[in-house]
Design an enzyme around this catalytic site. Structure first.
Site, PDB file in Angstrom:
ATOM      1  N   GLU A 187      -3.683  -9.422   3.816  1.00 49.71           N
ATOM      2  CA  GLU A 187      -4.421  -9.111   5.044  1.00 49.71           C
ATOM      3  C   GLU A 187      -5.546 -10.116   5.317  1.00 49.71           C
ATOM      4  OE1 GLU A 187      -2.734  -5.087   3.758  1.00 49.71           O
ATOM      5  OE2 GLU A 187      -3.370  -6.966   2.849  1.00 49.71           O
TER       6      GLU A 187
ATOM      7  N   GLU B 136       0.840  -1.207   0.000  1.00 49.46           N
ATOM      8  CA  GLU B 136       0.000   0.000   0.000  1.00 49.46           C
ATOM      9  C   GLU B 136       0.876   1.259   0.000  1.00 49.46           C
ATOM     10  OE1 GLU B 136      -4.086  -1.108   2.282  1.00 49.46           O
ATOM     11  OE2 GLU B 136      -2.232  -1.464   3.437  1.00 49.46           O
TER      12      GLU B 136
HETATM   13  N1  T1G Z   1       4.287  -7.404  11.759  1.00 50.03           N
HETATM   14  C1  T1G Z   1       5.036  -7.794  12.825  1.00 50.03           C
HETATM   15  N2  T1G Z   1       5.956  -8.814  12.813  1.00 50.03           N
HETATM   16  C2  T1G Z   1       6.106  -9.445  11.653  1.00 50.03           C
HETATM   17  C3  T1G Z   1       5.357  -9.113  10.487  1.00 50.03           C
HETATM   18  C4  T1G Z   1       4.423  -8.024  10.573  1.00 50.03           C
HETATM   19  N3  T1G Z   1       3.699  -7.627   9.524  1.00 50.03           N
HETATM   20  N4  T1G Z   1       5.734  -9.946   9.499  1.00 50.03           N
HETATM   21  C5  T1G Z   1       6.676 -10.758  10.019  1.00 50.03           C
HETATM   22  N5  T1G Z   1       6.902 -10.471  11.301  1.00 50.03           N
HETATM   23  C6  T1G Z   1       7.879 -11.106  12.196  1.00 50.03           C
HETATM   24  C7  T1G Z   1       7.588 -12.587  12.446  1.00 50.03           C
HETATM   25  O1  T1G Z   1       6.675 -12.753  13.486  1.00 50.03           O
HETATM   26  C8  T1G Z   1       8.968 -13.112  12.787  1.00 50.03           C
HETATM   27  O2  T1G Z   1       9.225 -12.760  14.114  1.00 50.03           O
HETATM   28  C9  T1G Z   1       9.888 -12.289  11.901  1.00 50.03           C
HETATM   29  O3  T1G Z   1       9.132 -11.120  11.536  1.00 50.03           O
HETATM   30  C10 T1G Z   1      10.289 -13.001  10.645  1.00 50.03           C
HETATM   31  O4  T1G Z   1       9.113 -13.459  10.002  1.00 50.03           O
HETATM   32  C11 T1G Z   1      -2.856  -1.563   6.966  1.00 50.03           C
HETATM   33  C12 T1G Z   1      -3.280  -3.860   8.346  1.00 50.03           C
HETATM   34  C13 T1G Z   1       7.285 -11.272   5.447  1.00 50.03           C
HETATM   35  C14 T1G Z   1       6.850 -13.306   4.127  1.00 50.03           C
HETATM   36  O5  T1G Z   1       0.535 -10.365   6.426  1.00 50.03           O
HETATM   37  O6  T1G Z   1       4.099 -13.201   5.604  1.00 50.03           O
HETATM   38  O7  T1G Z   1      -0.449  -4.555   6.527  1.00 50.03           O
HETATM   39  O8  T1G Z   1       9.265 -15.031  15.082  1.00 50.03           O
HETATM   40  O9  T1G Z   1       9.534 -15.906  10.380  1.00 50.03           O
HETATM   41  O10 T1G Z   1       9.431 -16.860   6.770  1.00 50.03           O
HETATM   42  O11 T1G Z   1      -3.431  -2.935   5.212  1.00 50.03           O
HETATM   43  O12 T1G Z   1       6.713 -12.923   7.781  1.00 50.03           O
HETATM   44  O13 T1G Z   1      11.371 -13.882  14.460  1.00 50.03           O
HETATM   45  O14 T1G Z   1       9.990 -13.030  16.398  1.00 50.03           O
HETATM   46  O15 T1G Z   1       7.655 -15.119   8.892  1.00 50.03           O
HETATM   47  O16 T1G Z   1      11.031 -15.080   5.961  1.00 50.03           O
HETATM   48  C15 T1G Z   1       0.150  -7.684   6.218  1.00 50.03           C
HETATM   49  C16 T1G Z   1       3.198 -11.130   7.236  1.00 50.03           C
HETATM   50  C17 T1G Z   1       0.048  -7.160   7.603  1.00 50.03           C
HETATM   51  C18 T1G Z   1       2.860 -10.323   6.030  1.00 50.03           C
HETATM   52  C19 T1G Z   1       8.670 -13.267   5.857  1.00 50.03           C
HETATM   53  N6  T1G Z   1       1.418  -8.372   6.061  1.00 50.03           N
HETATM   54  N7  T1G Z   1       4.534 -11.658   7.198  1.00 50.03           N
HETATM   55  O17 T1G Z   1       8.575 -14.628   6.048  1.00 50.03           O
HETATM   56  O18 T1G Z   1      10.028 -14.839   8.165  1.00 50.03           O
HETATM   57  S1  T1G Z   1      -1.512  -6.398   7.877  1.00 50.03           S
HETATM   58  C20 T1G Z   1       1.491  -9.693   6.191  1.00 50.03           C
HETATM   59  C21 T1G Z   1       4.863 -12.700   6.386  1.00 50.03           C
HETATM   60  C22 T1G Z   1      -1.424  -4.906   7.061  1.00 50.03           C
HETATM   61  C23 T1G Z   1      -2.528  -2.847   6.258  1.00 50.03           C
HETATM   62  C24 T1G Z   1      -2.685  -4.084   7.061  1.00 50.03           C
HETATM   63  C25 T1G Z   1       6.238 -13.250   6.531  1.00 50.03           C
HETATM   64  C26 T1G Z   1       7.241 -12.723   5.479  1.00 50.03           C
HETATM   65  P1  T1G Z   1       9.977 -13.747  15.058  1.00 50.03           P
HETATM   66  P2  T1G Z   1       9.025 -14.942   9.394  1.00 50.03           P
HETATM   67  P3  T1G Z   1       9.834 -15.441   6.700  1.00 50.03           P
END
Ligand code: T1G
Length: 699
Positions: A131, A111
């Protein structure tokens, strides 16, 4: 900080000639937490006020572009500015902006890119709006800006599926404006900024682009989500938000906010976010860390359903496997099943024919256990009989090289007894896969009394290699999952004995969110497995206070009806959808008459309440006695191994939505009928007294 001027702990900006550079550095995935939001607004403002630049390029430090809003902030009091406000400011920048995408631009990350005036993706990078996988919808303009730069149709595809799409596909669809070779994000940012100034990289303000309506795509997608995921509320909210993209942007953003907040306030959101972090938390434990042993070659003993599934899973992960069977016929059957599994992956587009051939070439079938002398890990997957397993481990002890790990895929049996058959109990553990083992993501990693730390850590390393969710379990009958199933499975039987029909139980639990009710699952897995477990328990001696639950199921099995594999079980599997087996109804009536049971009416809610309360009761005991480390470990076992509805987060996350007080009251009520079965766990009583929740026990 990469750039000279810091505007927060996570954002800095600087200049290279007439190009202003904004660097976001917020490990691990540059999530748009408050430091990023405040820093970004301040940087854009400063650069515009300083008026030294003709273009602004935004890039990220670390392994990825922004991977979304900071999910850890959800459910907490919101801190301003919101991401929507930040991105409106970014979009309004008088100086054109470009975003440089490497790794993954997801959710609020993509976004942010949509609010810049051009998007550049490095080859191999991904973008998406996932999301919906967290129970929400894009909430910072994704549902409004993507339809503008691309189309309503593509926005529906990306936002409703939640998939991570290659930037190359995005380029074709207008979602990405330029593809570049991978390289240093800062260097690429400078180059792209210069192209913006030179006019060779066109820019356009997204809010000044009109989205073309596509009512057909909207109604088709709405119908599809309601059919495919009837339980999830957020998918329809997402479609409706995208439908508003034809409105002026400000109105569309307001609409998006409404739909976003509807999802934010739904319990589904907390269930799905619990699942997201839970999947990561299960391997975030000391036992999963530290030294590991090599996993370059694996031996699998047994070419049956489990052995061939485990072998397939290893081959899919690129690990060579030596498959051992006692007879040629069994070995051929195993190889045929593995080949079928791999061909299935090709036909589902999960792997190419070349990869399939390469995987099959890593399979070495053998009839000689001695051929396991050089493997790093052996996984025994033979018949669930202790004598057979003990015999095999006794042999492995003399065959396998020092340091090789000896694992049993037993579903119930005592791993310590198996380990005692060797002189190396420190090398023995349980690796409990779930059928079909090349599909199901759960792996229960069972720690024996003498299992060495590096052997245990290697179990978790294997889970990661196989893309499985590894969960630590201590030794007990059935470990975490099957022990709990063994308990609440009786509720299904008691409900049928006392008045409900197997179909009513299945329908009620499918409405609750299970993909399949327990009686259909029994038919799928094979009713003979439960029958043998009940016989084993009878031989081992049952508690005289326990009400026997197997009367109906035993009679069904004694007719030779084991479910799908015999065409008959609780249901008939002739043509099309399964239909209730009328002869089972007769069996139920006969058993009730025999036992003098007057059937009573159960509402669907009664059925769900009893079934879930029984599950929660045993799950509480599993946490109480340390078989599971934390409640989240139990939750992930059920999400990844037992088809528990992901949007409910797992049995103990769900339990917190009911509360310990109510659960204790229910059990005390049910105990009036059966005090032995409905004993209240001490831990639950304590929680009811002091107000603690299962969430409080997670870390
Ligand atoms: N927020 C906080 N922590 C996050 C995070 C996030 N969005 N994404 C990953 N982490 C942490 C995760 O918990 C882990 O922590 C570390 O990063 C490494 O992640 C307004 C409301 C990016 C593909 O849904 O899909 O945006 O365990 O182990 O396998 O519209 O993480 O080490 O303490 O997964 O290489 C939308 C979520 C949010 C993407 C990387 N975004 N993340 O995968 O590593 S909602 C998502 C992923 C939003 C807006 C809305 C994956 C990754 P720890 P990992 P990975």
């Amino acid at each position: 900080m990469a750039e000279a001027n810091s505007t927060s702990d996570a954002v800095s900006y600087g200049y290279e000639g007439e190009v202003a550079l904004i660097c976001i550095d917020n490990p691990p995935v540059n999530a748009t937490g408050i430091a990023v939001r405040e820093g970004l607004v301040a940087a854009v403002k400063a650069i515009n006020e300083e008026a030294k630049a003709k273009a602004i390029a935004i890039y990220c430090a670390g392994r990825t572009f922004i991977a979304g809003a900071d999910i850890r902030e959800f459910g907490k009091p919101p801190k301003m500015p919101s991401l929507t406000e930040v991105l409106n400011d970014l979009e309004a920048s008088a100086i054109p902006t470009v975003s440089i995408i490497h790794g993954t631009a997801l959710g609020g990350g993509y976004e942010t890119a949509l609010a810049t005036h051009a998007r550049v993706g490095m080859k191999g990078a991904k973008f998406g709006l996932p999301e919906v996988l967290l129970g929400i919808i894009p909430g910072a303009g994704g549902t409004q800006r993507l339809p503008r730069v691309s189309s309503v149709g593509f926005a529906l595809d990306i936002a409703v599926s939640g998939r991570h799409a290659p930037v190359e596909e995005g380029f074709e669809k207008g979602a990405i404006d330029r593809i570049v070779e991978p390289g240093d994000p800062r260097e690429i940012a400078i180059a792209m900024g210069q192209e913006v100034i030179a006019g060779t990289l066109p820019t356009r303000r997204t809010d000044q682009i009109e989205a073309k309506a596509d009512p057909e795509a909207i109604s088709n997608t709405l119908a599809m989500v309601q059919k495919k995921n009837p339980h999830l509320i957020n998918l329809a909210e997402c479609v409706k938000a995208i439908e508003a993209a034809t409105l002026p942007l400000a109105e569309g953003l307001a609409k998006e906010r409404e739909h976003f907040m509807t999802c934010m306030n739904s319990p589904q959101r907390s269930g799905l976010i619990h699942a997201f972090f839970g999947e990561r938390a299960v391997s975030n434990i000391p036992e999963a860390k530290g030294d590991t042993r090599p996993l370059d070659k694996i031996g699998v003993i047994g070419g049956g359903t489990m052995g061939s599934g485990i072998t397939t899973s290893c081959l899919l992960a690129g690990i060579p496997v030596r498959l051992i069977e006692v007879q040629q016929e069994g070995l051929d059957r195993g190889v045929a099943t593995i080949t079928k599994n791999l061909d299935g992956a090709v036909s589902r587009g999960k792997m190419s024919q070349d990869k399939r051939d390469a995987a099959l070439a890593m399979l070495e079938p053998s009839l000689a256990m001695e051929d396991l002398a050089d493997v790093d890990l052996v996984i025994e997957a033979v018949f669930e009989k202790m004598e057979i397993k003990k015999d095999i481990f006794g042999k492995l002890d003399t065959i396998c090289k020092p340091g090789a790990i000896l694992a049993s895929n037993t579903s119930y049996l005592d791993v310590n007894q198996i380990a005692e058959m060797t002189n190396r109990p420190q090398d023995v553990l349980g690796l409990h896969f779930f059928s079909p083992a090349h599909v199901m993501r759960l792996l229960e990693i069972v720690q024996g009394a003498k299992t060495a730390p590096d052997a245990l850590a290697t179990g978790f390393a294997l889970a990661k290699k196989l893309k499985k969710v590894g969960v630590l379990a201590q030794v007990c009958d059935g470990f975490i999952g099957n022990r709990i199933l063994g308990h609440y499975g009786k509720t299904n039987a008691y409900l049928v004995l006392d008045g409900a029909s197997p179909q009513q139980v299945d329908t009620a639990l499918e409405a609750f969110g299970f993909a399949m009710g327990p009686n259909k699952v029994g038919d799928l897995a094979g009713l003979d497995i439960g029958y043998m477990t009940r016989q084993r328990k009878k031989e081992e001696g049952m508690d005289p206070n326990e009400r026997y639950a197997g009367d109906v199921a035993d009679k069904i099995c004694e007719n030779g009806w084991y479910g799908r594999k015999t065409g008959k079980g609780y249901y008939m599997y002739e043509t099309g959808a399964p239909v209730p087996n009328p002869e089972v109804e007769k069996i139920i009536d006969d058993v009730r008459a025999e036992k003098g049971i007057t059937p009573k009416d159960f509402s669907d809610q009664d059925i769900v309440d009893r079934y879930m309360t029984a599950m929660i009761a045993e799950a509480t005991r599993v946490v109480e006695d340390g078989t599971a480390k934390r409640p989240v470990d139990v939750d992930m076992v059920f999400l990844f191994g037992y088809g528990f509805p992901r949007f409910r987060g797992g049995p103990l996350h769900y339990a917190d939505t009911i509360g310990a007080k109510e659960l204790v009251a229910r059990m005390e009520e049910y105990a009036k009928e059966d005090p032995h079965y409905w004993q209240v766990p001490e831990l639950l009583r304590k929680m009811a007294a002091d107000g603690t929740t299962f969430a409080d026990m997670n870390w």
